[in-house]
Scaffold this motif. Structure first.
Motif, PDB file in Angstrom:
ATOM      1  N   PRO A 109       1.495   2.075  -3.707  1.00 43.47           N
ATOM      2  CA  PRO A 109       0.772   2.922  -4.647  1.00 43.47           C
ATOM      3  C   PRO A 109      -0.667   3.167  -4.218  1.00 43.47           C
ATOM      4  CG  PRO A 109       1.927   1.164  -5.787  1.00 43.47           C
ATOM      5  CD  PRO A 109       1.993   0.861  -4.317  1.00 43.47           C
ATOM      6  N   TRP A 110      -1.217   2.228  -3.486  1.00 37.25           N
ATOM      7  CA  TRP A 110      -2.591   2.349  -3.006  1.00 37.25           C
ATOM      8  C   TRP A 110      -2.517   2.608  -1.501  1.00 37.25           C
ATOM      9  CZ3 TRP A 110      -0.843  -1.304  -6.450  1.00 37.25           C
ATOM     10  CH2 TRP A 110      -1.311  -1.159  -7.765  1.00 37.25           C
ATOM     11  N   LYS A 111      -2.445   3.894  -1.129  1.00 34.02           N
ATOM     12  CA  LYS A 111      -2.070   4.269   0.233  1.00 34.02           C
ATOM     13  C   LYS A 111      -3.098   3.854   1.279  1.00 34.02           C
ATOM     14  CE  LYS A 111       0.640   8.235  -1.293  1.00 34.02           C
ATOM     15  NZ  LYS A 111       0.786   9.714  -1.223  1.00 34.02           N
ATOM     16  N   ASP A 112      -4.354   3.718   0.878  1.00 38.18           N
ATOM     17  CA  ASP A 112      -5.407   3.418   1.850  1.00 38.18           C
ATOM     18  C   ASP A 112      -5.651   1.937   2.027  1.00 38.18           C
ATOM     19  OD1 ASP A 112      -5.809   6.135   2.207  1.00 38.18           O
ATOM     20  OD2 ASP A 112      -7.238   6.232   0.546  1.00 38.18           O
ATOM     21  N   VAL A 113      -4.785   1.120   1.444  1.00 37.17           N
ATOM     22  CA  VAL A 113      -4.988  -0.328   1.494  1.00 37.17           C
ATOM     23  C   VAL A 113      -4.722  -0.855   2.896  1.00 37.17           C
ATOM     24  CG1 VAL A 113      -4.127  -2.528   0.659  1.00 37.17           C
ATOM     25  CG2 VAL A 113      -4.398  -0.630  -0.913  1.00 37.17           C
ATOM     26  N   PRO A 114      -5.672  -1.606   3.493  1.00 38.30           N
ATOM     27  CA  PRO A 114      -5.379  -2.253   4.778  1.00 38.30           C
ATOM     28  C   PRO A 114      -4.408  -3.388   4.574  1.00 38.30           C
ATOM     29  CG  PRO A 114      -7.531  -2.940   3.963  1.00 38.30           C
ATOM     30  CD  PRO A 114      -7.020  -1.889   3.013  1.00 38.30           C
ATOM     31  N   ARG A 152      -0.852  -8.021  -7.741  1.00 37.50           N
ATOM     32  CA  ARG A 152      -0.659  -7.815  -6.315  1.00 37.50           C
ATOM     33  C   ARG A 152      -2.016  -7.617  -5.663  1.00 37.50           C
ATOM     34  NH1 ARG A 152       2.958  -2.592  -5.448  1.00 37.50           N
ATOM     35  NH2 ARG A 152       1.870  -2.363  -3.464  1.00 37.50           N
ATOM     36  N   ALA A 153      -2.144  -8.080  -4.439  1.00 39.67           N
ATOM     37  CA  ALA A 153      -3.455  -8.094  -3.785  1.00 39.67           C
ATOM     38  C   ALA A 153      -4.034  -6.703  -3.637  1.00 39.67           C
ATOM     39  CB  ALA A 153      -3.341  -8.770  -2.415  1.00 39.67           C
ATOM     40  N   ASP A 154      -3.214  -5.734  -3.207  1.00 40.81           N
ATOM     41  CA  ASP A 154      -3.778  -4.433  -2.869  1.00 40.81           C
ATOM     42  C   ASP A 154      -4.147  -3.586  -4.085  1.00 40.81           C
ATOM     43  OD1 ASP A 154      -1.249  -3.719  -3.680  1.00 40.81           O
ATOM     44  OD2 ASP A 154      -0.598  -2.931  -1.737  1.00 40.81           O
ATOM     45  N   ALA A 155      -4.017  -4.139  -5.285  1.00 34.50           N
ATOM     46  CA  ALA A 155      -4.520  -3.462  -6.472  1.00 34.50           C
ATOM     47  C   ALA A 155      -6.011  -3.693  -6.672  1.00 34.50           C
ATOM     48  CB  ALA A 155      -3.755  -3.922  -7.708  1.00 34.50           C
ATOM     49  N   LEU A 156      -6.608  -4.600  -5.878  1.00 35.65           N
ATOM     50  CA  LEU A 156      -8.028  -4.926  -5.991  1.00 35.65           C
ATOM     51  C   LEU A 156      -8.833  -4.229  -4.897  1.00 35.65           C
ATOM     52  CD1 LEU A 156      -7.939  -8.787  -6.657  1.00 35.65           C
ATOM     53  CD2 LEU A 156      -7.960  -6.926  -8.327  1.00 35.65           C
ATOM     54  N   PRO A 157     -10.081  -3.884  -5.177  1.00 37.93           N
ATOM     55  CA  PRO A 157     -10.940  -3.323  -4.128  1.00 37.93           C
ATOM     56  C   PRO A 157     -11.186  -4.302  -2.993  1.00 37.93           C
ATOM     57  CG  PRO A 157     -12.214  -3.819  -6.105  1.00 37.93           C
ATOM     58  CD  PRO A 157     -10.776  -3.968  -6.480  1.00 37.93           C
ATOM     59  N   LEU A 158     -11.100  -5.590  -3.260  1.00 41.38           N
ATOM     60  CA  LEU A 158     -11.250  -6.589  -2.203  1.00 41.38           C
ATOM     61  C   LEU A 158     -10.184  -6.434  -1.128  1.00 41.38           C
ATOM     62  CD1 LEU A 158     -11.965  -9.747  -4.398  1.00 41.38           C
ATOM     63  CD2 LEU A 158     -13.599  -8.534  -2.954  1.00 41.38           C
ATOM     64  N   TYR A 159      -9.072  -5.778  -1.478  1.00 36.66           N
ATOM     65  CA  TYR A 159      -7.971  -5.577  -0.535  1.00 36.66           C
ATOM     66  C   TYR A 159      -7.699  -4.096  -0.290  1.00 36.66           C
ATOM     67  CZ  TYR A 159      -7.243 -10.568  -1.080  1.00 36.66           C
ATOM     68  OH  TYR A 159      -7.421 -11.936  -1.090  1.00 36.66           O
ATOM     69  N   GLY A 160      -8.691  -3.246  -0.583  1.00 32.25           N
ATOM     70  CA  GLY A 160      -8.614  -1.863  -0.159  1.00 32.25           C
ATOM     71  C   GLY A 160      -8.417  -0.821  -1.227  1.00 32.25           C
ATOM     72  N   PHE A 204      14.622  -9.170  -8.530  1.00 26.91           N
ATOM     73  CA  PHE A 204      15.194 -10.144  -7.594  1.00 26.91           C
ATOM     74  C   PHE A 204      14.954  -9.665  -6.158  1.00 26.91           C
ATOM     75  CE2 PHE A 204      19.247 -12.002  -5.683  1.00 26.91           C
ATOM     76  CZ  PHE A 204      18.780 -13.311  -5.676  1.00 26.91           C
ATOM     77  N   GLN A 205      13.659  -9.661  -5.758  1.00 30.33           N
ATOM     78  CA  GLN A 205      13.240  -9.175  -4.446  1.00 30.33           C
ATOM     79  C   GLN A 205      12.133 -10.067  -3.900  1.00 30.33           C
ATOM     80  OE1 GLN A 205      14.952  -6.978  -3.042  1.00 30.33           O
ATOM     81  NE2 GLN A 205      15.691  -5.447  -4.502  1.00 30.33           N
ATOM     82  N   LEU A 206      11.913  -9.986  -2.578  1.00 27.30           N
ATOM     83  CA  LEU A 206      10.867 -10.788  -1.932  1.00 27.30           C
ATOM     84  C   LEU A 206      10.045  -9.938  -0.964  1.00 27.30           C
ATOM     85  CD1 LEU A 206      12.824 -14.103  -1.154  1.00 27.30           C
ATOM     86  CD2 LEU A 206      11.256 -13.649  -3.046  1.00 27.30           C
ATOM     87  N   TYR A 207       9.847  -8.680  -1.284  1.00 26.45           N
ATOM     88  CA  TYR A 207       9.039  -7.824  -0.426  1.00 26.45           C
ATOM     89  C   TYR A 207       7.556  -8.140  -0.596  1.00 26.45           C
ATOM     90  CZ  TYR A 207      13.349  -5.122   0.113  1.00 26.45           C
ATOM     91  OH  TYR A 207      14.643  -4.740   0.395  1.00 26.45           O
ATOM     92  N   ASN A 208       6.742  -7.595   0.315  1.00 28.93           N
ATOM     93  CA  ASN A 208       5.322  -7.946   0.363  1.00 28.93           C
ATOM     94  C   ASN A 208       4.573  -7.637  -0.922  1.00 28.93           C
ATOM     95  OD1 ASN A 208       5.728  -8.809   2.950  1.00 28.93           O
ATOM     96  ND2 ASN A 208       4.500  -7.223   3.938  1.00 28.93           N
ATOM     97  N   GLU A 209       4.928  -6.547  -1.590  1.00 29.20           N
ATOM     98  CA  GLU A 209       4.207  -6.203  -2.812  1.00 29.20           C
ATOM     99  C   GLU A 209       4.378  -7.270  -3.893  1.00 29.20           C
ATOM    100  OE1 GLU A 209       8.134  -3.853  -2.768  1.00 29.20           O
ATOM    101  OE2 GLU A 209       6.467  -4.215  -1.369  1.00 29.20           O
ATOM    102  N   LEU A 210       5.397  -8.114  -3.750  1.00 28.77           N
ATOM    103  CA  LEU A 210       5.619  -9.200  -4.703  1.00 28.77           C
ATOM    104  C   LEU A 210       5.086 -10.543  -4.223  1.00 28.77           C
ATOM    105  CD1 LEU A 210       9.266  -8.388  -5.856  1.00 28.77           C
ATOM    106  CD2 LEU A 210       7.118  -7.742  -6.941  1.00 28.77           C
ATOM    107  N   LEU A 211       4.941 -10.704  -2.910  1.00 31.13           N
ATOM    108  CA  LEU A 211       4.547 -12.005  -2.365  1.00 31.13           C
ATOM    109  C   LEU A 211       3.088 -12.075  -1.916  1.00 31.13           C
ATOM    110  CD1 LEU A 211       7.626 -13.109  -0.209  1.00 31.13           C
ATOM    111  CD2 LEU A 211       7.114 -13.588  -2.610  1.00 31.13           C
ATOM    112  N   GLN A 212       2.458 -10.948  -1.640  1.00 35.09           N
ATOM    113  CA  GLN A 212       1.059 -10.983  -1.200  1.00 35.09           C
ATOM    114  C   GLN A 212       0.147 -10.899  -2.417  1.00 35.09           C
ATOM    115  OE1 GLN A 212       0.384  -8.168   1.979  1.00 35.09           O
ATOM    116  NE2 GLN A 212       1.420  -9.507   3.446  1.00 35.09           N
ATOM    117  N   VAL A 213      -0.669 -11.944  -2.594  1.00 33.44           N
ATOM    118  CA  VAL A 213      -1.508 -12.092  -3.779  1.00 33.44           C
ATOM    119  C   VAL A 213      -2.956 -12.301  -3.353  1.00 33.44           C
ATOM    120  CG1 VAL A 213       0.356 -13.027  -5.199  1.00 33.44           C
ATOM    121  CG2 VAL A 213      -1.082 -14.591  -3.845  1.00 33.44           C
TER     122      VAL A 213
END
Length: 539
Positions: free
Chosen positions: A27-32, A107-115, A370-379
């Motif tokens: 959802p946040w396309k510019d996230v590194p 999720r991490a990439d929802a924060l400005p700290l992560y892009g 019931f998934q383990l993709y990055n959007e669920l595991l990266q915090v």
């Protein structure tokens, strides 16, 4: 009627219409993502891997109790610790106050700290200016009960066995139509973070706004004061904290754990932070898949139109959910600021993280299924130490939520524990280089009578997701495909088997504690409605 999440999953599997590129993008396309953020600095040197040895070699080298060398994630990710091992030293000679904040479903990439280009967390960004941000932090599971138990014990879910909570409540039903649930409980033989600090003379306080952080499940152990509320909002958390303030401030040293629930579905439109396209929604209403009747018609209508090739309703639904989710993050950021100011946070050790992330159609779902993709595991992972000379900046080396307890121990001058499967992050914060870690994660299917797991292992740039015992497997090259869009499992079958075998061997080598269960719980109508709203029911 099945919920929106289930319908979307079926569509993704059965139709090609539901595979446009926007559908699977962040959802946040510019996230590194992951290693793409390399080179960002600050005062801290960025740590990097010092060992590219394969996972099989790592597994054969470890001992039964090597807490300074291995860290694990609850969702099924295996991990080794830093080259420097445990520091065994504290950044302060005396026992500082310690505050651990867990923001549920962030999720991490929802924060400005992560892009994220939108400033969803102005206060946490301010805290980060005087602390250390970890670019990649892995959770051990994609839902609350196992992940939080791992944060508070530094053990994997398959070690502490807290894998069933208030999610599986319709598995057992009595003849009089009363619904009961069987709950996992943290075994008494496992020391929790509160018990560790209480044993060292700290006054300990815990407030959790998620029903899965329940006293019945052992989460209250070690706290002088503990309160669990059932999604009553960050304001209620702060009101409880303020009512305890005299006792907290009167302690020689205190440990405070705050667990905020607000970014969890159903997402409220929090004024004045909501910026959705529909002004009528900015009145505290709810958007998102919650299995409530009033949400089913628009969700079902969107899916029906998508089957005919019209994706606009689904895209709009997704965008409105994102706007609401971001307004919840801004709201909880504001409330965390109020709470930490009450606790004089600038003189304390502060650790901020999340139990798991959230999906917004990244892989065909909304929520944390019931998934383990990055959007669920990266915090997110943020650690701030007191003092003008405390380390600041960013660390590139991946870390785990299992590291929260060892880091808190180290920062407070508490002795290390052989129980810890994570590592202290203080050496990395001081600029030391850590060796490559491999991370495990797992998720128990919540609604099946038989046990079925999804497990994941991240070793270097590769990530394997496998449904056990005999389910499908997915292999991703995270350096080239951080959004996990291209499954390499079919073309690299031998490598998949090698990773899977090493993962199984590593899990079997770790010590396992006796499983504990709580007394069965009979749910009230109000509790059933709450669990339904949170997506914790089996319809």
């Amino acid at each position: 009627m099945r919920g929106f999440t289930t319908l979307l999953s079926l569509l993704v599997k059965q139709t090609s219409v539901f595979r446009p590129r926007w559908f699977l993008q962040s959802p946040w396309k510019d996230v590194p993502r992951r290693r793409e953020a390399r080179g960002r600095g600050g005062v801290l040197p960025i740590a990097s891997r010092c060992d590219d040895s394969p996972i099989s070699a790592v597994v054969t080298k470890r001992s039964r109790w090597s807490s300074g060398r291995w860290a694990w994630l609850t969702v099924g990710v295996l991990s080794t610790a830093g080259c420097g091992g445990e520091s065994g030293t504290s950044s302060r000679a005396s026992n500082p106050n310690v505050i651990v904040v867990v923001i549920d479903t962030l999720r991490a990439d929802a924060l400005p700290l992560y892009g994220n280009s939108r400033n969803t967390s102005p206060f946490l960004s301010r805290v980060a200016e005087s602390g250390v941000v970890f670019d990649t932090a892995w959770s051990v599971s994609s839902w609350t009960a196992p992940a939080t138990a791992s944060i508070l014990t530094s053990l994997h879910p398959f070690q502490h066995h807290v894998e069933k909570g208030y999610r599986a409540y319709q598995q057992h039903q009595s003849g009089d139509n009363e619904q009961t649930i069987s709950l996992s409980r943290i075994p008494d033989s496992i020391e929790t973070i509160a018990e560790a600090f209480h044993r060292q003379g700290y006054a300990t306080f815990g407030i959790a706004d998620n029903p899965n952080i329940s006293p019945r499940m052992g989460f209250e152990r070690g706290f002088d004061r503990f309160e669990m509320t059932e999604y009553k909002s960050a304001q209620r958390v702060n009101e409880t904290l303020e009512s305890w303030l005299e006792e907290i401030r009167g302690a020689d040293s205190f440990f405070v754990y705050l667990h905020y629930m607000d970014p969890h579905m159903p997402y409220f439109h929090r004024a004045p932070w909501y910026e959705g396209s529909d002004p009528s929604l900015a009145k505290g209403t709810v958007v998102g898949e919650s299995r409530r009747t009033d949400l089913e018609p628009p969700a079902a209508a969107a899916v029906k139109r998508a089957r005919k090739g019209d994706l606009e309703p689904v895209k709009k639904f997704r965008q409105e959910a994102l706007h609401a989710y971001e307004s919840e993050i801004l709201y909880v950021d504001f409330m965390i600021q109020n709470a930490l100011e009450l606790l004089n946070w600038e003189d304390a050790v502060v650790i901020v993280t999340s139990d798991h992330g959230e999906e917004f159609l990244d892989h065909g779902n909304i929520g944390h299924a019931f998934q383990l993709y990055n959007e669920l595991l990266q915090v997110p992972m943020l650690v701030r130490l007191p003092g003008a000379d405390a380390p600041r900046g960013r660390v590139e080396q991946p870390v785990s939520v299992l590291d929260v307890l060892p880091t808190a121990r180290d920062a407070a001058g508490l002795p290390a524990s052989a129980q810890d499967q994570g590592i202290s992050l203080l050496p990395l914060m001081a600029g030391e280089t850590g060796e490559q870690r491999t991370f495990l994660a797992s998720r128990l299917h919540p609604f099946l009578a038989e046990y079925r797991y999804k497990r994941a292992v991240v070793d270097g740039k590769y990530k394997l997701i496998a449904e056990t015992p005999d389910g499908p497997r997915e292999l991703f090259d995270l350096d080239r495909d951080s959004r996990e869009l291209r499954n390499l499992a079919k073309e690299r079958k031998g490598f998949v088997q090698k990773m899977f075998g090493a993962m199984q061997s590593a899990m079997e080598a770790l010590p396992e504690f006796e499983e504990a269960t709580a007394e069965p719980v009979t749910l009230s109508e109000e509790q059933r409605e709450l669990l339904e709203a949170l997506g914790y029911t089996d319809n």
